[in-house]
Design a protein around this motif. Structure first.
Motif, mmCIF file in Angstrom:
data_model
loop_
_atom_site.group_PDB
_atom_site.id
_atom_site.type_symbol
_atom_site.label_atom_id
_atom_site.label_comp_id
_atom_site.label_asym_id
_atom_site.label_seq_id
_atom_site.Cartn_x
_atom_site.Cartn_y
_atom_site.Cartn_z
ATOM 1 N N TYR A 1 0.794 -1.297 -0.158
ATOM 2 C CA TYR A 1 0.006 -0.120 -0.174
ATOM 3 C C TYR A 1 0.922 1.252 0.013
ATOM 4 C CZ TYR A 1 -3.481 3.518 1.765
ATOM 5 O OH TYR A 1 -4.213 4.633 1.667
ATOM 6 N N LEU A 2 0.645 2.149 -1.100
ATOM 7 C CA LEU A 2 1.551 3.466 -1.023
ATOM 8 C C LEU A 2 0.652 4.368 -0.277
ATOM 9 C CD1 LEU A 2 3.812 2.799 -2.767
ATOM 10 C CD2 LEU A 2 2.018 1.859 -4.026
ATOM 11 N N SER A 3 1.566 5.088 0.779
ATOM 12 C CA SER A 3 0.748 6.107 1.659
ATOM 13 C C SER A 3 1.894 6.654 2.407
ATOM 14 C CB SER A 3 -0.348 5.255 2.553
ATOM 15 O OG SER A 3 0.287 5.310 3.954
ATOM 16 N N PRO A 4 1.463 7.961 2.776
ATOM 17 C CA PRO A 4 2.520 8.658 3.549
ATOM 18 C C PRO A 4 2.863 8.259 4.920
ATOM 19 C CG PRO A 4 0.648 10.135 2.822
ATOM 20 C CD PRO A 4 0.181 8.671 2.523
ATOM 21 N N GLN A 5 1.941 7.254 5.146
ATOM 22 C CA GLN A 5 2.179 6.624 6.700
ATOM 23 C C GLN A 5 3.393 5.472 6.667
ATOM 24 O OE1 GLN A 5 -1.361 5.101 8.368
ATOM 25 N NE2 GLN A 5 -2.602 6.549 7.241
ATOM 26 N N ARG B 1 -7.226 6.573 -2.859
ATOM 27 C CA ARG B 1 -7.865 7.924 -3.109
ATOM 28 C C ARG B 1 -8.726 8.457 -1.994
ATOM 29 N NH1 ARG B 1 -6.829 11.240 -7.694
ATOM 30 N NH2 ARG B 1 -5.168 9.837 -8.380
ATOM 31 N N TYR B 2 -9.046 9.646 -2.205
ATOM 32 C CA TYR B 2 -9.768 10.385 -1.214
ATOM 33 C C TYR B 2 -8.696 10.439 0.038
ATOM 34 C CZ TYR B 2 -12.971 8.555 -4.418
ATOM 35 O OH TYR B 2 -13.759 8.258 -5.542
ATOM 36 N N LYS B 3 -9.466 10.112 1.351
ATOM 37 C CA LYS B 3 -8.631 10.418 2.541
ATOM 38 C C LYS B 3 -7.726 9.166 2.956
ATOM 39 C CE LYS B 3 -8.621 12.747 5.931
ATOM 40 N NZ LYS B 3 -8.865 13.128 7.352
ATOM 41 N N TRP C 1 4.584 1.915 1.912
ATOM 42 C CA TRP C 1 5.609 2.457 1.457
ATOM 43 C C TRP C 1 5.306 3.824 1.078
ATOM 44 C CZ3 TRP C 1 10.592 0.934 2.746
ATOM 45 C CH2 TRP C 1 10.723 -0.513 2.648
ATOM 46 N N SER C 2 5.784 4.762 1.495
ATOM 47 C CA SER C 2 5.827 6.346 0.948
ATOM 48 C C SER C 2 7.049 6.863 0.273
ATOM 49 C CB SER C 2 5.785 7.217 2.378
ATOM 50 O OG SER C 2 5.978 8.759 2.097
ATOM 51 N N ILE C 3 6.368 7.632 -0.871
ATOM 52 C CA ILE C 3 7.473 8.062 -1.581
ATOM 53 C C ILE C 3 7.986 9.369 -1.175
ATOM 54 C CG2 ILE C 3 6.590 6.901 -3.896
ATOM 55 C CD1 ILE C 3 5.793 9.854 -4.854
ATOM 56 N N GLY C 4 7.441 9.969 0.035
ATOM 57 C CA GLY C 4 7.841 11.147 0.369
ATOM 58 C C GLY C 4 6.899 11.764 1.316
ATOM 59 N N ASP C 5 7.422 12.670 2.198
ATOM 60 C CA ASP C 5 6.661 13.554 3.299
ATOM 61 C C ASP C 5 5.720 14.704 2.554
ATOM 62 O OD1 ASP C 5 7.492 11.830 4.973
ATOM 63 O OD2 ASP C 5 8.958 12.860 5.678
ATOM 64 N N TYR C 6 4.885 14.100 1.874
ATOM 65 C CA TYR C 6 3.862 15.318 1.260
ATOM 66 C C TYR C 6 2.628 14.612 0.935
ATOM 67 C CZ TYR C 6 6.821 13.363 -2.387
ATOM 68 O OH TYR C 6 7.524 12.525 -3.358
ATOM 69 N N ILE C 7 1.362 15.297 0.874
ATOM 70 C CA ILE C 7 0.183 14.376 0.354
ATOM 71 C C ILE C 7 -0.222 14.690 -0.896
ATOM 72 C CG2 ILE C 7 -2.352 14.157 1.361
ATOM 73 C CD1 ILE C 7 -0.104 13.963 3.404
ATOM 74 N N LEU C 8 -0.522 13.617 -1.538
ATOM 75 C CA LEU C 8 -1.043 13.726 -3.034
ATOM 76 C C LEU C 8 -2.135 13.321 -3.040
ATOM 77 C CD1 LEU C 8 2.064 11.210 -4.191
ATOM 78 C CD2 LEU C 8 1.721 13.632 -5.079
ATOM 79 N N SER C 9 -2.907 13.509 -4.013
ATOM 80 C CA SER C 9 -4.579 13.290 -4.189
ATOM 81 C C SER C 9 -4.743 11.754 -4.436
ATOM 82 C CB SER C 9 -5.067 13.986 -5.411
ATOM 83 O OG SER C 9 -4.496 13.965 -6.424
ATOM 84 N N LEU D 1 0.554 7.931 -8.727
ATOM 85 C CA LEU D 1 1.672 8.557 -9.051
ATOM 86 C C LEU D 1 2.546 7.792 -8.285
ATOM 87 C CD1 LEU D 1 1.054 12.387 -9.307
ATOM 88 C CD2 LEU D 1 1.805 10.624 -11.105
ATOM 89 N N PRO D 2 2.493 7.610 -6.759
ATOM 90 C CA PRO D 2 3.609 6.891 -5.973
ATOM 91 C C PRO D 2 3.873 5.289 -6.516
ATOM 92 C CG PRO D 2 2.024 7.898 -4.537
ATOM 93 C CD PRO D 2 1.535 8.292 -6.058
ATOM 94 N N ALA D 3 2.562 4.595 -7.102
ATOM 95 C CA ALA D 3 2.686 3.447 -7.770
ATOM 96 C C ALA D 3 3.531 3.401 -9.090
ATOM 97 C CB ALA D 3 1.602 2.856 -7.891
HETATM 98 C C1 4GS Z 1 1.459 8.898 -0.815
HETATM 99 C C2 4GS Z 1 2.861 9.244 -0.529
HETATM 100 C C3 4GS Z 1 0.255 9.947 -0.722
HETATM 101 C C4 4GS Z 1 -2.537 10.003 0.762
HETATM 102 C C5 4GS Z 1 -3.239 9.101 -1.501
HETATM 103 C C6 4GS Z 1 -3.908 10.790 0.643
HETATM 104 C C7 4GS Z 1 -4.621 9.822 -1.185
HETATM 105 C C8 4GS Z 1 -2.267 10.158 -0.639
HETATM 106 N N1 4GS Z 1 1.490 7.858 -0.830
HETATM 107 N N2 4GS Z 1 3.479 8.260 -0.832
HETATM 108 N N3 4GS Z 1 -4.802 9.915 -0.111
HETATM 109 N N4 4GS Z 1 3.323 10.597 -0.148
HETATM 110 N N5 4GS Z 1 -0.899 9.232 -0.803
HETATM 111 O O1 4GS Z 1 0.381 11.290 -0.572
HETATM 112 O O2 4GS Z 1 2.622 7.215 -1.077
#
Ligand code: 4GS
Length: 246
Positions: free
Chosen positions: A82-86, A110-112, A127-135, A139-141
């Motif tokens: 799972y790609l996520s900022p966490q 997507r979404y929250k 895994w995260s691609i960096g400390d920022y929030i995408l929509s 893109l991370p995948a």
């Molecule tokens: C990231 C990130 C990200 C988080 C996807 C809020 C939509 C979003 N995913 N690295 N919900 N940075 N995801 O920002 O991987």
């Protein structure tokens, strides 16, 4: 790939190394769209968060069913990511480890975000691609796939280039130059034109070390330098100090 926007992946499927790898049959990307597994007539895959709050959450069932479908299709034991900022921030070393997997299932949120029960029960690595929030996680995948494809034997012309690149020895790549030798008043370093392979090799190492020290000193803390490398750096730092005193 588990995504409600599979069309976004056209940008890697149709261009560059990733597109060539698909044509060469060394990379295959399959899609499972959570909408196809929605139990609702309107194919909805999101809902309001329990406990209130802003934004929508991706429901558990469509993602769960999409994962099951992907697993059934692959047949082999496959890591779910799972790609996520966490997640842990991904670097080239992690990419190298991930490249040892023959198959991967990537979930794009997507979404929250997605219902936490997916993460705790059906996700192996976050895994995260960096400390920022995408929509979205698409893109991370794509970032991950782009990094991974370069490591598949046969994906890039010379295997060497994947391994000689920045980071692969923990240092930044040395500076690169190509024709012409002189543009306006800007010359290419003379040593690179000398044909002296030993001197060139030394120049590249020195340049690599200096560059890393100047631009990404944090990287130097993570690696163990050889005695020779340490001496090159000490000499450079001393020169740098003197120049600053002038
Ligand atoms: C990231 C990130 C990200 C988080 C996807 C809020 C939509 C979003 N995913 N690295 N919900 N940075 N995801 O920002 O991987």
């Amino acid at each position: 790939m588990i995504s409600i926007f599979p069309e976004m992946f056209a940008s890697i499927i149709n261009f560059g190394i990733t597109s060539q790898a698909i044509k060469k049959n060394i990379l295959k990307i399959n899609f499972w769209n959570p909408r196809d597994y929605s139990t609702k007539k309107n194919r909805s895959i999101d809902d309001y968060p329990y406990g209130g709050g802003v934004g929508m959450i991706m429901k558990i069932e469509p993602i769960y069913l999409a994962i099951q479908a992907a697993k059934l299709f692959i047949k082999k034991k496959t890591k779910v990511i799972y790609l996520s900022p966490q997640g842990k921030k991904i670097n080239q070393e992690n990419i190298l480890n991930l490249s040892l997997n023959e198959n991967l299932i990537l979930i794009c949120g997507r979404y929250k975000g997605i219902d936490e029960r997916i993460i705790t029960n059906y996700v192996d690595e976050e895994w995260s691609i960096g400390d920022y929030i995408l929509s979205g996680g698409e893109l991370p995948a794509m970032v991950l796939i782009d990094c991974l494809v370069r490591l598949i034997p046969g994906a890039i012309g010379k295997i060497q280039s994947a391994f000689e690149d920045s980071f692969n020895n923990g240092l930044l790549d040395h500076s690169q130059f190509t024709r012409p030798k002189k543009f306006l008043i800007h010359n290419v370093p003379k040593i690179l034109l000398s044909g002296n392979h030993l001197k060139i090799k030394q120049w590249k190492l020195k340049n690599s070390l200096e560059k890393t020290w100047k631009k990404r000193p944090d990287l130097l803390k993570k690696i163990k330098l050889t005695k020779k490398e340490r001496n090159i750096l000490i000499e450079y730092k001393n020169k740098h100090k003197k120049n600053n005193q002038k």
